[in-house]
Design a protein around this motif. Structure first.
Motif, PDB file in Angstrom:
ATOM      1  N   THR A 170      55.886  15.147 -22.108  1.00 19.34           N
ATOM      2  CA  THR A 170      56.943  14.121 -22.125  1.00 19.34           C
ATOM      3  C   THR A 170      57.413  13.813 -20.706  1.00 19.34           C
ATOM      4  O   THR A 170      57.301  14.658 -19.812  1.00 19.34           O
ATOM      5  CB  THR A 170      58.170  14.544 -22.975  1.00 19.34           C
ATOM      6  OG1 THR A 170      58.804  15.672 -22.354  1.00 19.34           O
ATOM      7  CG2 THR A 170      57.794  14.865 -24.400  1.00 19.34           C
ATOM      8  N   VAL A 261      56.377   6.866 -27.240  1.00 24.63           N
ATOM      9  CA  VAL A 261      57.322   7.849 -27.787  1.00 24.63           C
ATOM     10  C   VAL A 261      57.516   9.051 -26.868  1.00 24.63           C
ATOM     11  O   VAL A 261      58.459   9.817 -27.028  1.00 24.63           O
ATOM     12  CB  VAL A 261      56.881   8.366 -29.188  1.00 24.63           C
ATOM     13  CG1 VAL A 261      56.923   7.245 -30.213  1.00 24.63           C
ATOM     14  CG2 VAL A 261      55.497   9.005 -29.129  1.00 24.63           C
ATOM     15  N   ASP A 262      56.624   9.211 -25.894  1.00 23.72           N
ATOM     16  CA  ASP A 262      56.727  10.366 -25.001  1.00 23.72           C
ATOM     17  C   ASP A 262      57.416  10.053 -23.677  1.00 23.72           C
ATOM     18  O   ASP A 262      57.456  10.902 -22.786  1.00 23.72           O
ATOM     19  CB  ASP A 262      55.325  10.943 -24.727  1.00 23.72           C
ATOM     20  CG  ASP A 262      54.730  11.553 -25.982  1.00 23.72           C
ATOM     21  OD1 ASP A 262      55.499  12.176 -26.739  1.00 23.72           O
ATOM     22  OD2 ASP A 262      53.516  11.391 -26.205  1.00 23.72           O
ATOM     23  N   LEU A 264      60.969   8.446 -21.915  1.00 21.18           N
ATOM     24  CA  LEU A 264      62.337   7.929 -22.005  1.00 21.18           C
ATOM     25  C   LEU A 264      62.616   7.115 -20.742  1.00 21.18           C
ATOM     26  O   LEU A 264      62.527   7.651 -19.636  1.00 21.18           O
ATOM     27  CB  LEU A 264      63.333   9.089 -22.094  1.00 21.18           C
ATOM     28  CG  LEU A 264      64.817   8.708 -22.051  1.00 21.18           C
ATOM     29  CD1 LEU A 264      65.223   7.952 -23.319  1.00 21.18           C
ATOM     30  CD2 LEU A 264      65.697   9.949 -21.881  1.00 21.18           C
ATOM     31  N   LYS A 294      63.433  14.557 -25.886  1.00 22.05           N
ATOM     32  CA  LYS A 294      62.666  14.162 -27.082  1.00 22.05           C
ATOM     33  C   LYS A 294      63.098  14.968 -28.304  1.00 22.05           C
ATOM     34  O   LYS A 294      63.389  14.395 -29.353  1.00 22.05           O
ATOM     35  CB  LYS A 294      61.157  14.307 -26.833  1.00 22.05           C
ATOM     36  CG  LYS A 294      60.350  13.650 -27.945  1.00 22.05           C
ATOM     37  CD  LYS A 294      58.856  13.639 -27.683  1.00 22.05           C
ATOM     38  CE  LYS A 294      58.135  13.031 -28.877  1.00 22.05           C
ATOM     39  NZ  LYS A 294      56.680  13.117 -28.739  1.00 22.05           N
ATOM     40  N   GLU A 295      63.156  16.302 -28.137  1.00 21.24           N
ATOM     41  CA  GLU A 295      63.554  17.095 -29.313  1.00 21.24           C
ATOM     42  C   GLU A 295      65.006  16.844 -29.709  1.00 21.24           C
ATOM     43  O   GLU A 295      65.385  17.047 -30.851  1.00 21.24           O
ATOM     44  CB  GLU A 295      63.250  18.590 -29.122  1.00 21.24           C
ATOM     45  CG  GLU A 295      63.957  19.254 -27.983  1.00 21.24           C
ATOM     46  CD  GLU A 295      63.679  20.759 -27.934  1.00 21.24           C
ATOM     47  OE1 GLU A 295      62.693  21.140 -27.282  1.00 21.24           O
ATOM     48  OE2 GLU A 295      64.453  21.533 -28.535  1.00 21.24           O
ATOM     49  N   LYS A 299      66.204   9.362 -27.164  1.00 21.67           N
ATOM     50  CA  LYS A 299      65.586   8.030 -27.003  1.00 21.67           C
ATOM     51  C   LYS A 299      66.019   7.106 -28.149  1.00 21.67           C
ATOM     52  O   LYS A 299      66.387   5.959 -27.911  1.00 21.67           O
ATOM     53  CB  LYS A 299      64.062   8.160 -26.955  1.00 21.67           C
ATOM     54  CG  LYS A 299      63.335   6.843 -26.683  1.00 21.67           C
ATOM     55  CD  LYS A 299      61.824   7.067 -26.628  1.00 21.67           C
ATOM     56  CE  LYS A 299      61.047   5.768 -26.599  1.00 21.67           C
ATOM     57  NZ  LYS A 299      60.758   5.284 -25.246  1.00 21.67           N
TER      58      LYS A 299
END
Ligand SMILES: [Zn+2]
Length: 354
Positions: A170, A261-262, A264, A294-295, A299
């Motif tokens: 990420t 998606v990986d 920001l 991400k976790e 985002k």
């Protein structure tokens, strides 16, 4: 927004340094722009970045912060380098030195001050390797894949962004001023506007959903606005964009990062970034930083928050008339000095000046 980057070997760098606290001591050219209200309608700077770092437990003494990346020369990104020791170097993008040096007073019309840089080593990046990421020329700054500096032209001479690896797969893309508003990035064909958003997504008090139709009424493309961003770079001469055509191409590439998606994407002027992500101010690194974005789902939380800044249609229930309401109020209104709101002339009086 300024960012503290810590390399895998513990080296500390800043990406941008915010505005200087004593903004009345900027160069005459910048103060004149303030006076005329060019791009700036007011200022309130309560603490400089060096002060915030120290308060949060990060030393800024000799050997602590290795370098400060200036994403570009604008006053709200270069901070006050006199609050850093001369061992802290300044890293700038391509073309910077030729276009911007020397500063004031050697060049009376310069937006920079000579004192901003003379005591520091300045490193100007040149993008000579074949490395490209997402269509931008790139430099693997530490040669270990942890920090890529991207050549993102258009907004200002030498404008750069940073792609920071936060976990093995990420990244956070520090977008600086590639564009100023998340509504310049979104919606896009890859990130289309949903049917509705929750009040929480807008950063408002919890409550029911809000149909996105209500925002689309302010979109220059109407219904097509579901897959097109609200804004493009300003074409007005004298705007904050040095070259709007180049800036628009850069933002188009950034939309690709934003769709991933990986990655920001954090724009320097997106207020949502400072509201959704943990800020260093007062927290220090104890807050854990933004590496686990991400976790934590940040985002998604950030994605549609900018809509809250736009006007929207309300009413219409039970036969009542529909009408506009304004978006969110600005974070700062007017000129602030010594904790008080003051007139622009008083705000811009230099130290020791009558
Ligand atoms: Zn700028």
């Amino acid at each position: 927004m300024a960012f503290l980057i810590i390399s895998p070997t513990g080296k500390k760098y800043l990406f941008d340094a915010g505005a200087r606290k004593d903004y009345w001591n900027y160069s005459p050219m910048i103060r004149e722009r303030f006076r005329k209200g060019v791009n700036v309608g007011g200022m309130r700077v309560t603490k400089g970045v060096a002060e915030l770092l120290r308060e949060g437990g990060v030393g800024v003494e000799e050997g602590e912060v290795e370098g400060v990346f200036w994403s570009h020369w604008h006053f709200d990104h270069i901070g006050d380098m006199s609050t850093f020791p001369s061992s802290t170097k300044i890293i700038v993008g391509p073309g910077f030195s030729d276009a911007m040096l020397p500063g004031y007073p050697a060049n009376p019309d310069s937006p920079l001050l000579e004192s901003d840089y003379v005591n520091h080593e300045m490193q100007e990046l040149t993008f000579t390797t074949p490395l490209e990421i997402g269509g931008f020329r790139a430099i693997d700054y530490f040669a270990d894949g942890s920090l890529y500096i991207l050549d993102v032209p258009g907004h200002a001479i030498g404008h750069i962004c940073a792609l920071v690896r936060t976990t093995p797969d990420t990244f956070v893309l520090l977008g600086a001023d590639a564009c100023h508003f998340a509504g310049s990035l979104r919606p896009s064909v890859w990130v289309p506007l949903p049917e509705s958003v929750t009040r929480e997504e807008l950063g408002e008090v919890q409550g029911g959903g809000c149909p996105c139709e209500d925002f689309l009424v302010s979109h220059p493309r109407g219904k097509e606005g579901r897959i097109k961003p609200w804004y493009s770079a300003s074409r007005t001469p004298g705007s904050a964009y040095a070259d709007w055509r180049v800036a628009d191409r850069s933002v188009e590439k950034l939309r690709g990062f934003d769709a991933c998606v990986d990655v920001l994407v954090c724009l320097a002027h997106d207020p949502g970034v400072g509201e959704v992500l943990p800020v260093f101010n007062g927290e220090g690194i104890k807050g854990g930083g933004i590496g686990k974005w991400k976790e934590r789902g940040w985002k998604e939380k950030l994605r549609w928050r900018f809509l809250g800044e736009l006007p929207r249609m309300v009413g219409g229930e039970g036969g009542k008339g529909r009408g506009w309401v304004r978006g969110r109020e600005p974070i700062v209104e007017g000129w602030w000095r010594g904790g008080k709101r003051v007139g622009v002339e008083e705000a811009l009086r230099r130290d020791g000046e009558e």
